[in-house]
Write an enzyme that holds these catalytic residues in place. Structure first.
Site, PDB file in Angstrom:
ATOM      1  CB  SER A 244      -7.575  27.913 -28.205  1.00  0.00           C
ATOM      2  OG  SER A 244      -6.497  27.470 -28.436  1.00  0.00           O
ATOM      3  CE  LYS A 245     -11.843  20.766 -28.483  1.00  0.00           C
ATOM      4  NZ  LYS A 245     -11.937  19.925 -27.093  1.00  0.00           N
ATOM      5  NE  ARG A 246      -5.705  27.605 -32.901  1.00  0.00           N
ATOM      6  CZ  ARG A 246      -6.454  28.574 -32.564  1.00  0.00           C
ATOM      7  NH1 ARG A 246      -7.953  28.526 -32.621  1.00  0.00           N
ATOM      8  NH2 ARG A 246      -6.288  29.740 -31.783  1.00  0.00           N
TER       9      ARG A 246
END
Length: 471
Positions: A244-246
């Site tokens: 994920s972009k996190r």
């Protein structure tokens, strides 16, 4: 038969790093077997598909040098073909019209769940064939076409990655193949496309495993040869969670912006689920010769940015600097640097490639040679310029540098001459010059640091440093 693979992304955003691995595996399998690689854009989701997203995918594929032999083909340009095939299935009694509203479908599902059954379509219109029945409902806004799925038996296929998979037809309902809005559904369009495009190997993410039995039944209904299937496991982050972009960059072009090389990314991706002994570094030719989709691991792989950075640095160190120049210049421009006013980018690459992991980092460090010193490091100035020998070192170096051949080796000899003349260690010579060139006490080898500044700029910077030392 010619092997034909395809990569078929939906243009609802950027090219995901997982999609890039799928594209690479499709490309390698076709290349190893002397086949063809097709690019298809599955853009029938008109609410989410955009022209910008299409271009982002094409740009990423081109940057990775995974250009297709055929395509890109666009599903939105094949609507008439899908309707033709759907109508043929209806005429053959292998599909039928249904008219439930969304509310009726939802009530149907809730009733099934209340009985402890799997929520599914109950086939209400499956056998409604009395004369005039469907003709009278031609303008019904809820009119869809459903595939008449076999009610008995099972679907069995040998997945090249996952092995034997069997699915009872009783678990599959009559899926919609044409929606009321006049567009085909994914499971139908993809089968028509793969048949028309002669696809022999379907390589895709394992999130499509559940779709495969439905699609195989449609192949059979159309009397078409079923391709081989290979479903790839997910790519997880370092902690074992979904990317994920996190926690990671997930877009291929974000990795470009972060300074990674396309072939470093491909080399890293090929190893996310496939291996050849303990080998870590693969040329493109080696990947083509050695890769086999049947050797892909069933287990999910973990994406490790640190290992990618190590691999990227390997290529920075070993590639021909000239081959990296165009990509490096792209990063210089992004950093606001005009490469026409300063050293040749190839020379900068040679000077910095042992000290950085990415081209972005290299471009940041290269600023010292393309613009005046914006700020002097006070500690560096105090330690290396505010001392008894600094001015003598700078004066002597300036005098000799003014007339020497402007190449790293002659510049190194000048520094040795200054050290011998002043009877000082090399560190006492190099550090004042390093501060003069960069404003700091950290840089590549001193001869390259001076060389890349250029003779005129180097002499100007020495004068500035002398003034600072005496001030």
């Amino acid at each position: 038969m010619t092997v034909r693979t395809r990569f078929a992304p939906s243009p609802t955003g950027f090219l995901h790093i997982g999609g890039a691995r799928t594209a690479l595996y499709c490309w390698l399998e076709s290349r190893r077997r002397g086949g063809e690689f097709i690019l298809r854009i599955e853009d029938t989701d008109r609410e989410r598909s955009t022209d910008a997203a299409v271009q982002a995918i094409l740009d990423a594929m081109h940057w990775l040098d995974l250009d297709a032999d055929e395509g890109p083909f666009y599903q939105t340009q094949r609507l008439a073909r899908y309707k033709q095939v759907a109508d043929e299935l209806v005429a053959a009694g292998k599909a039928y019209y249904a008219y439930e509203s969304k509310e009726e479908i939802e009530a149907m599902r809730e009733a099934a769940m209340a009985k402890g059954e799997k929520p599914r379509y109950n086939g209400h219109y499956r056998d409604r064939n009395e004369p005039g029945f469907h003709e009278a409902r031609r303008e019904d806004p809820n009119r869809v076409i459903r595939f008449r799925n076999p009610s008995e038996g099972s679907v069995v296929f040998e997945d090249k990655v996952k092995g034997r998979i069997e699915w009872a037809n009783s678990e599959l309902d009559d899926l919609v193949i044409f929606r009321s809005d006049g567009w085909p559904t994914y499971n139908f369009a993809v089968v028509v496309d793969d048949i028309d495009m002669g696809i022999t190997e379907v390589i895709r993410g394992d999130d499509h495993v559940n779709n495969t039995p439905r699609q195989i039944n449609i192949y059979h209904a159309l009397g078409a040869k079923v391709p081989e299937f290979a479903h790839l496991p997910m790519i997880l982050d370092k902690e074992g969670k979904k990317l994920s972009k996190r926690t990671n960059s997930v877009s291929v072009m974000e990795y470009r912006a972060d300074g990674f090389l396309p072939h470093a990314i491909l080399n890293y991706l090929v190893r996310l689920g496939w291996s050849h002994g303990d080998q870590e570094i693969f040329s493109r030719e080696e990947m083509i010769a050695l890769f086999d989709i049947a050797d892909v691991n069933k287990a999910a792989s973990r994406f490790d940015t640190e290992k990618l950075a190590w691999l990227n640095q390997h290529y920075l160190k070993t590639d021909d600097p000239q081959s990296l120049a165009a990509e490096f210049e792209w990063h210089l421009q992004r950093a606001g640097i005009d490469a026409s006013h300063g050293p040749a980018p190839v020379d900068v690459i040679v000077a910095l490639r042992d000290r950085v992991h990415t081209l972005k980092e290299m471009a940041e460090r290269a600023k010292i040679w393309y613009a005046p010193i914006a700020e002097w490091d006070d500690k560096a100035v105090t330690k290396h310029l505010k001392n008894d020998s600094a001015v003598a070192v700078l004066d002597a170096a300036k005098s000799l540098l003014a007339g020497c051949e402007w190449m790293p080796e002659p510049i190194h000899q000048v520094i040795e001459q200054v050290a011998a003349k002043l009877e000082l260690g090399m560190g006492k010579i190099a550090q004042p010059l390093r501060v003069a060139m960069t404003g700091t006490q950290v840089s590549p080898s001193i001869e390259y640091t001076i060389y890349l500044a250029g003779r005129d700029e180097a002499l100007k910077r020495i004068d500035a440093a002398i003034a600072l030392a005496r001030g």
